[in-house]
Design a protein around this motif. Structure first.
Motif, PDB file in Angstrom:
ATOM      1  N   VAL A   2      41.917 -25.092 -15.852  1.00 50.74           N
ATOM      2  CA  VAL A   2      41.093 -23.931 -15.526  1.00 50.74           C
ATOM      3  C   VAL A   2      39.680 -24.427 -15.234  1.00 50.74           C
ATOM      4  CG1 VAL A   2      40.078 -21.809 -16.413  1.00 50.74           C
ATOM      5  CG2 VAL A   2      42.453 -22.366 -16.947  1.00 50.74           C
ATOM      6  N   GLN A   3      39.115 -23.919 -14.175  1.00 49.21           N
ATOM      7  CA  GLN A   3      37.730 -24.234 -13.835  1.00 49.21           C
ATOM      8  C   GLN A   3      36.900 -22.953 -13.921  1.00 49.21           C
ATOM      9  OE1 GLN A   3      40.268 -25.119 -11.343  1.00 49.21           O
ATOM     10  NE2 GLN A   3      40.570 -26.886 -12.694  1.00 49.21           N
ATOM     11  N   LEU A   4      35.752 -23.075 -14.543  1.00 44.77           N
ATOM     12  CA  LEU A   4      34.824 -21.954 -14.674  1.00 44.77           C
ATOM     13  C   LEU A   4      33.507 -22.354 -14.020  1.00 44.77           C
ATOM     14  CD1 LEU A   4      35.464 -21.096 -18.440  1.00 44.77           C
ATOM     15  CD2 LEU A   4      36.533 -20.057 -16.438  1.00 44.77           C
ATOM     16  N   VAL A   5      33.086 -21.562 -13.056  1.00 39.70           N
ATOM     17  CA  VAL A   5      31.860 -21.864 -12.328  1.00 39.70           C
ATOM     18  C   VAL A   5      30.882 -20.711 -12.512  1.00 39.70           C
ATOM     19  CG1 VAL A   5      30.831 -22.363 -10.097  1.00 39.70           C
ATOM     20  CG2 VAL A   5      33.123 -23.247 -10.649  1.00 39.70           C
ATOM     21  N   GLU A   6      29.766 -21.017 -13.142  1.00 37.72           N
ATOM     22  CA  GLU A   6      28.755 -20.004 -13.441  1.00 37.72           C
ATOM     23  C   GLU A   6      27.658 -20.025 -12.389  1.00 37.72           C
ATOM     24  OE1 GLU A   6      29.305 -21.283 -18.068  1.00 37.72           O
ATOM     25  OE2 GLU A   6      28.369 -22.419 -16.461  1.00 37.72           O
ATOM     26  N   SER A   7      27.023 -18.898 -12.241  1.00 34.21           N
ATOM     27  CA  SER A   7      25.855 -18.800 -11.373  1.00 34.21           C
ATOM     28  C   SER A   7      24.983 -17.648 -11.847  1.00 34.21           C
ATOM     29  CB  SER A   7      26.277 -18.578  -9.912  1.00 34.21           C
ATOM     30  OG  SER A   7      27.009 -17.386  -9.783  1.00 34.21           O
ATOM     31  N   GLY A   8      23.742 -17.645 -11.369  1.00 34.06           N
ATOM     32  CA  GLY A   8      22.870 -16.510 -11.641  1.00 34.06           C
ATOM     33  C   GLY A   8      21.755 -16.759 -12.622  1.00 34.06           C
ATOM     34  N   GLY A   9      21.728 -17.918 -13.250  1.00 29.94           N
ATOM     35  CA  GLY A   9      20.635 -18.196 -14.171  1.00 29.94           C
ATOM     36  C   GLY A   9      19.343 -18.441 -13.415  1.00 29.94           C
ATOM     37  N   GLY A  10      18.267 -18.578 -14.168  1.00 33.86           N
ATOM     38  CA  GLY A  10      16.987 -18.844 -13.544  1.00 33.86           C
ATOM     39  C   GLY A  10      15.835 -18.425 -14.414  1.00 33.86           C
ATOM     40  N   MET A  34      37.676 -12.919 -21.430  1.00 41.19           N
ATOM     41  CA  MET A  34      36.611 -13.716 -20.839  1.00 41.19           C
ATOM     42  C   MET A  34      35.306 -13.347 -21.532  1.00 41.19           C
ATOM     43  SD  MET A  34      37.599 -13.480 -16.794  1.00 41.19           S
ATOM     44  CE  MET A  34      36.754 -14.993 -16.314  1.00 41.19           C
ATOM     45  N   GLY A  35      34.380 -14.273 -21.543  1.00 39.83           N
ATOM     46  CA  GLY A  35      33.147 -13.948 -22.238  1.00 39.83           C
ATOM     47  C   GLY A  35      32.017 -14.910 -21.980  1.00 39.83           C
ATOM     48  N   TRP A  36      30.943 -14.663 -22.706  1.00 42.33           N
ATOM     49  CA  TRP A  36      29.728 -15.459 -22.601  1.00 42.33           C
ATOM     50  C   TRP A  36      29.221 -15.845 -23.991  1.00 42.33           C
ATOM     51  CZ3 TRP A  36      27.888 -17.008 -17.940  1.00 42.33           C
ATOM     52  CH2 TRP A  36      28.346 -16.326 -16.802  1.00 42.33           C
ATOM     53  N   TYR A  93      23.504 -20.454 -21.022  1.00 39.90           N
ATOM     54  CA  TYR A  93      24.586 -19.484 -21.157  1.00 39.90           C
ATOM     55  C   TYR A  93      25.877 -20.094 -20.611  1.00 39.90           C
ATOM     56  CZ  TYR A  93      21.332 -15.844 -22.523  1.00 39.90           C
ATOM     57  OH  TYR A  93      20.412 -15.097 -23.214  1.00 39.90           O
ATOM     58  N   TYR A  94      26.923 -19.985 -21.421  1.00 41.81           N
ATOM     59  CA  TYR A  94      28.210 -20.585 -21.089  1.00 41.81           C
ATOM     60  C   TYR A  94      29.279 -19.511 -20.926  1.00 41.81           C
ATOM     61  CZ  TYR A  94      26.168 -25.003 -22.680  1.00 41.81           C
ATOM     62  OH  TYR A  94      25.376 -26.111 -22.829  1.00 41.81           O
ATOM     63  N   CYS A  95      30.031 -19.634 -19.862  1.00 48.65           N
ATOM     64  CA  CYS A  95      31.208 -18.809 -19.674  1.00 48.65           C
ATOM     65  C   CYS A  95      32.328 -19.353 -20.564  1.00 48.65           C
ATOM     66  CB  CYS A  95      31.610 -18.866 -18.200  1.00 48.65           C
ATOM     67  SG  CYS A  95      33.007 -17.833 -17.763  1.00 48.65           S
ATOM     68  N   TYR A  96      33.166 -18.465 -21.042  1.00 42.73           N
ATOM     69  CA  TYR A  96      34.179 -18.836 -22.042  1.00 42.73           C
ATOM     70  C   TYR A  96      35.490 -18.117 -21.752  1.00 42.73           C
ATOM     71  CZ  TYR A  96      36.443 -18.389 -26.665  1.00 42.73           C
ATOM     72  OH  TYR A  96      37.326 -18.372 -27.715  1.00 42.73           O
ATOM     73  N   VAL A  97      36.576 -18.893 -21.766  1.00 45.80           N
ATOM     74  CA  VAL A  97      37.909 -18.325 -21.616  1.00 45.80           C
ATOM     75  C   VAL A  97      38.836 -19.018 -22.610  1.00 45.80           C
ATOM     76  CG1 VAL A  97      39.913 -18.066 -20.119  1.00 45.80           C
ATOM     77  CG2 VAL A  97      37.626 -17.729 -19.179  1.00 45.80           C
ATOM     78  N   PRO A  98      39.300 -18.271 -23.605  1.00 48.60           N
ATOM     79  CA  PRO A  98      40.249 -18.851 -24.556  1.00 48.60           C
ATOM     80  C   PRO A  98      41.677 -18.716 -24.038  1.00 48.60           C
ATOM     81  CG  PRO A  98      39.627 -16.650 -25.261  1.00 48.60           C
ATOM     82  CD  PRO A  98      38.913 -16.907 -23.952  1.00 48.60           C
ATOM     83  N   LEU A  99      42.377 -19.829 -24.034  1.00 55.99           N
ATOM     84  CA  LEU A  99      43.782 -19.830 -23.645  1.00 55.99           C
ATOM     85  C   LEU A  99      44.606 -20.478 -24.744  1.00 55.99           C
ATOM     86  CD1 LEU A  99      43.542 -20.813 -19.863  1.00 55.99           C
ATOM     87  CD2 LEU A  99      43.997 -18.554 -20.840  1.00 55.99           C
ATOM     88  N   PRO A 100      45.912 -20.214 -24.804  1.00 59.49           N
ATOM     89  CA  PRO A 100      46.735 -20.853 -25.837  1.00 59.49           C
ATOM     90  C   PRO A 100      46.586 -22.366 -25.812  1.00 59.49           C
ATOM     91  CG  PRO A 100      47.953 -19.125 -24.731  1.00 59.49           C
ATOM     92  CD  PRO A 100      46.673 -19.274 -23.971  1.00 59.49           C
ATOM     93  N   GLY A 106      32.439 -23.096 -19.220  1.00 57.79           N
ATOM     94  CA  GLY A 106      31.754 -23.469 -17.997  1.00 57.79           C
ATOM     95  C   GLY A 106      30.723 -24.549 -18.259  1.00 57.79           C
ATOM     96  N   GLN A 107      30.056 -24.973 -17.203  1.00 57.44           N
ATOM     97  CA  GLN A 107      29.075 -26.046 -17.325  1.00 57.44           C
ATOM     98  C   GLN A 107      27.752 -25.548 -17.893  1.00 57.44           C
ATOM     99  OE1 GLN A 107      29.702 -24.427 -14.569  1.00 57.44           O
ATOM    100  NE2 GLN A 107      27.782 -24.150 -13.439  1.00 57.44           N
ATOM    101  N   GLY A 108      27.574 -24.260 -17.924  1.00 60.85           N
ATOM    102  CA  GLY A 108      26.348 -23.681 -18.461  1.00 60.85           C
ATOM    103  C   GLY A 108      25.339 -23.381 -17.374  1.00 60.85           C
ATOM    104  N   THR A 109      24.602 -22.317 -17.565  1.00 63.83           N
ATOM    105  CA  THR A 109      23.529 -21.962 -16.639  1.00 63.83           C
ATOM    106  C   THR A 109      22.292 -21.611 -17.472  1.00 63.83           C
ATOM    107  OG1 THR A 109      22.908 -20.567 -14.760  1.00 63.83           O
ATOM    108  CG2 THR A 109      24.236 -19.521 -16.465  1.00 63.83           C
ATOM    109  N   GLN A 110      21.169 -22.178 -17.093  1.00 69.05           N
ATOM    110  CA  GLN A 110      19.939 -22.003 -17.855  1.00 69.05           C
ATOM    111  C   GLN A 110      19.286 -20.667 -17.542  1.00 69.05           C
ATOM    112  OE1 GLN A 110      18.305 -24.194 -20.184  1.00 69.05           O
ATOM    113  NE2 GLN A 110      17.022 -22.372 -20.486  1.00 69.05           N
ATOM    114  N   VAL A 111      18.921 -19.968 -18.578  1.00 69.41           N
ATOM    115  CA  VAL A 111      18.121 -18.746 -18.451  1.00 69.41           C
ATOM    116  C   VAL A 111      16.797 -19.001 -19.144  1.00 69.41           C
ATOM    117  CG1 VAL A 111      17.899 -16.333 -19.136  1.00 69.41           C
ATOM    118  CG2 VAL A 111      20.094 -17.209 -18.291  1.00 69.41           C
ATOM    119  N   THR A 112      15.733 -18.871 -18.382  1.00 73.35           N
ATOM    120  CA  THR A 112      14.386 -19.078 -18.910  1.00 73.35           C
ATOM    121  C   THR A 112      13.615 -17.775 -18.807  1.00 73.35           C
ATOM    122  OG1 THR A 112      14.411 -21.401 -18.242  1.00 73.35           O
ATOM    123  CG2 THR A 112      12.267 -20.412 -18.704  1.00 73.35           C
ATOM    124  N   VAL A 113      13.074 -17.339 -19.925  1.00 67.54           N
ATOM    125  CA  VAL A 113      12.304 -16.096 -19.966  1.00 67.54           C
ATOM    126  C   VAL A 113      10.875 -16.464 -20.341  1.00 67.54           C
ATOM    127  CG1 VAL A 113      12.117 -13.773 -20.907  1.00 67.54           C
ATOM    128  CG2 VAL A 113      14.368 -14.876 -20.713  1.00 67.54           C
TER     129      VAL A 113
END
Length: 115
Positions: A2-10, A34-36, A93-100, A106-113
């Motif tokens: 399974v591949q998880l590709v995140e986007s949208g951080g910044g 699915m989750g974060w 922030y990491y995307c997460y999918v639990p499977l048996p 995911g590789q993670g996406t940085q959120v800076t506030v």
């Protein structure tokens, strides 16, 4: 696999909004949860939100009332709409999918506030 590709951080100012996306591909069915999660240096990874295939949701305390998780089963994609962002939301922030047998991240996406 399974591949998880995140986007949208910044970078966003306090009080602003961001929308994260995570597209899952590979051996995955739309019935999976699915989750974060998020992590800051020196701290444990913490739950932000998870969503079941039928749309049931669970949020971490820090996300309640400000973040909304959603999914598009046709696209195997999960979203995280983050509003009223605070400096303490700054994390990877990491995307997460639990499977048996294995959890996928995911590789993670940085959120800076920051102003």
């Amino acid at each position: 696999q399974v591949q998880l590709v995140e986007s949208g951080g910044g970078l966003v100012q306090p009080g602003g909004s961001l929308r994260l996306s995570c597209a899952a591909s590979g051996s995955i069915r739309s019935s999976v949860v699915m989750g974060w999660y998020r992590q800051v240096p020196g701290k444990q990874r913490e739950l932000v939100a998870i969503i079941g295939s039928a749309g049931s949701t669970n949020y971490g305390d820090s996300a309640k009332g400000r973040f909304t998780i959603s999914r598009d089963n046709a696209k195997n994609t999960v979203y995280l709409q983050m509003n009223s962002l605070k400096p303490e939301d700054m994390a990877v922030y990491y995307c997460y999918v639990p499977l048996p047998g294995r959890d996928y991240w995911g590789q993670g996406t940085q959120v800076t506030v920051s102003s």
